[in-house]
Scaffold this active site. Sequence first.
Site, PDB file in Angstrom:
ATOM      1  N   HIS A 114       0.817  -1.214   0.000  1.00 13.85           N
ATOM      2  CA  HIS A 114       0.000   0.000   0.000  1.00 13.85           C
ATOM      3  C   HIS A 114       0.847   1.260   0.000  1.00 13.85           C
ATOM      4  CE1 HIS A 114      -4.073  -1.227   0.244  1.00 13.85           C
ATOM      5  NE2 HIS A 114      -3.866  -2.045   1.265  1.00 13.85           N
ATOM      6  N   GLU A 157       2.761 -10.906 -20.700  1.00 17.51           N
ATOM      7  CA  GLU A 157       3.336 -10.905 -19.358  1.00 17.51           C
ATOM      8  C   GLU A 157       3.607 -12.322 -18.868  1.00 17.51           C
ATOM      9  OE1 GLU A 157       0.683  -8.750 -16.741  1.00 17.51           O
ATOM     10  OE2 GLU A 157      -1.099  -9.630 -17.626  1.00 17.51           O
TER      11      GLU A 157
HETATM   12  C1  PEP Z   1       2.502  -5.837 -15.470  1.00 11.68           C
HETATM   13  O1  PEP Z   1       2.374  -6.988 -15.043  1.00 11.68           O
HETATM   14  O2  PEP Z   1       3.583  -5.376 -15.889  1.00 11.68           O
HETATM   15  C2  PEP Z   1       1.354  -4.920 -15.474  1.00 11.68           C
HETATM   16  C3  PEP Z   1       1.429  -3.725 -16.027  1.00 11.68           C
HETATM   17  O3  PEP Z   1       0.228  -5.348 -14.868  1.00 11.68           O
HETATM   18  P1  PEP Z   1       0.000  -5.332 -13.282  1.00 11.68           P
HETATM   19  O4  PEP Z   1       1.155  -4.617 -12.636  1.00 11.68           O
HETATM   20  O5  PEP Z   1      -1.306  -4.639 -13.082  1.00 11.68           O
HETATM   21  O6  PEP Z   1      -0.038  -6.794 -12.967  1.00 11.68           O
HETATM   22 MG    MG Z   2       0.388  -7.828 -14.793  1.00 15.73          MG
END
Ligand code: PEP
Ligand code: MG
Length: 576
Positions: free
Chosen positions: A194, A436
Site C-alpha cells: 500500500h 506478461e
Molecule cells: C505488469 O504486469 O507489468 C502490469 C502492467 O500489470 P500489473 O502490474 O497490473 O499486474
Molecule cells: Mg500484470
Amino acid sequence: MSNSTPVQVIRGIGASPGIVTGPVFRYEVRKIVVERRQIEDGPAELARLEAALEQARHEVHALFEQAKQDVGDAEAAVFEAHEMFLSDPDLLLLVHTAIQEQHTDAAYAWQTGTGEYADQLRSIGDEYLAARAADIEDVAQRVLRILQGIGETRAKLLEPVVIVAPDLAPSDTMLFDKAKVLAFCTELGGPTSHVAILSKALGIPAITGLGEAVSQLRSGMHVIVDGNMGEILVNPDQQTLNRYQQQADRQAQSYQEARAAAHQPAVTLDGTRVEVVANIGSPENAKEALEYGAEGVGLLRTEFLFMEREAAPSEEEQLAVYQAILTTMGTRPVVTRTLDIGGDKPAPYIKVPEEMNPFLGVRGIRLTLQHSEVGQSQLRALLRAGVGHTLKIMFPMVATSEEVQAIRQQIQLAQETLTAQGLPFAQNCEIGIMVEVPSAAIMADALAGQVDFFSIGTNDLTQYTLAIDRTNAGVASMADALHPAVLRLIRMVIEAAHAQGKWVGVCGELAGDVLAVPVLLGLGLDEFSASHRLVPLIKQAIRRYSVAESRQIATMALSLPNAAQVRQYLRGVAHS
Ligand code: PEP
Ligand code: MG
C-alpha cells in the site's frame, strides 16, 4: 558530523523515486490491549458499543473522502472495506453474543471477536486474505481506542520529516500531513505494498523492505533517503550531504525542464516519434495524465471498479465510468485492460477455489473466461463507451493462442448482444493482449496474427521469467526487469509483432525507468506507458537519443550476463 565516521547505508527496495534529506520520525502505533471486565447492564454496553462503532464509521468515512481526494478511488477503496467491517453482521453477532450472554464488556468482546475473525482469515494461508486480516486489526484498534476514550493518534508533525515505521497501514499513511512528509520508509512490505502505491501517486519518495536494520533509526537522527536506489544513508557527513543535495537539486531542475516540455512530442535525435502515454486506475488519474503530458492511456487498470465491494458493478455503472474517462481523453487512445483479478486479489463475489500458487492460478483472462457473465458485461460496457473515442481493449495474463481465440469469441458475442439490443457500440476498436507470461513472449510470432497490438507487462513478465514472487519482500528486490532474460523476451516480442505490422507498447514499471529508455528505443518499442508523474521524464529521455545509437546500446545491454551489469552499464550511458 565528522568526515571520519563512515556513512552507514541501509538498503531496501526503492518503492517511489526521489532524493530527500531530513530528520527521522519513528512512527509506531502502540497496540491497545484490554483486559476482560464483567458487566451487569447488557443493553447499556451494547449501546456503548454501537456509539463507538458509529464514531468509527464517521472517522473511516472521513479518511475515505480524504484518500479519494489525495490519491484517487482505487487507493481509497480500502477504507470502504473498513466501513464494511464495522457493519459486518457475522462479526457483530459474535460480539453481541459475548456481551449479552457472557456479560463481557464491549471492548473485550470486540477485541476477541475481531481477533478471531482476523485469525480465521490468516489461517487460510492466502496473501490477499492475510492483508484483509491486517485491515480488520486496523479498524479493530480504532474502535478500541474510541471505547477507551483515547483521542485519535494523529501524528503531529512539527517539521518536515522522514517517516520510519515497521509497516504502514493505509489509515496511518493518510493521517500524516503530506506537506510535512519527506519520505516513507518501512521495515516490511514489497514494491507493491500500500505505502508504495500511495507514495507513487503522491510523488513522495519511499523505500520498503528495509528489514530489521531500521530499528537503529531513532527520531531526530539525520538521514538521506534515496528512493531511486532504495537506500537510507544514516548520519551522513557534510561532504555526502552536499553530494546528495546537488543530485537532488539537479533532479528537481531536470524535472522542471521535463515538465515544461511535457506537452511536446517525444522525438528521438534522428526524428523518430515515440508515443508516451500513462497508466491510470481511476477517472481522476485520467485528468492528471493529461496535465503531465500523456498522449493517451496505455493501461487503464479496471480493477478499481471491481475490488473491495460485495457485488460486481452493473454494466450501466461501468459504462458511466468508462465514458467519463474516455470523455476526458477525447480522441486520444485509451488502452483499457479487462478485469485482472483472481489468485492473490480475489473479489468476494467471484468464487475461486483455494490455490497453493495464486500467481499461477485462476488469474486475469483465465478468470474472466471462466466467469463469462462478468467478462461479457464488461465488454458490452466498454464497447458502448467507445463510441466516438479511440478505445482499444486489452486482455491480461494471456498464455496461449486458444485463449486469444476464446477472447475473439467473447468479443463477437458481446457485439451480437448489443446489436440484438439495438445499442450503439464502437465498431473498429483495436484488440490486443498483454504479454506478461513467458509463453506469450516466446510464441509472439504465432499470436501476432491474432491481435492488433501487444503491450508488455514487465512486472509480471519479470516475476514469471525469473521465478520471483513480486509481492515477497524477501526476494522482490531481485525482480529487476532489466535482466537480460527479460530484455531478450522483449526483443522477441517486438521483432515478431513488427514482422506482421503490429505495434508494441510496454506498460510495466520498466517503461517508467529512464535508464531503460535507450534499450527500449533500440529494440524498436512504439509506445511507453508509465505512471503519470514519470511521463515528462520519459519524454525527456527519449529526446536525448537517436534510434541508431540506441540500437547499439540495446545490443550491448542484451549481451551482458545479469541485471546488475545492465544497470551499471546504463548508468554509464545516461551520464555520458
Ligand atoms: C505488469 O504486469 O507489468 C502490469 C502492467 O500489470 P500489473 O502490474 O497490473 O499486474
Ligand atoms: Mg500484470
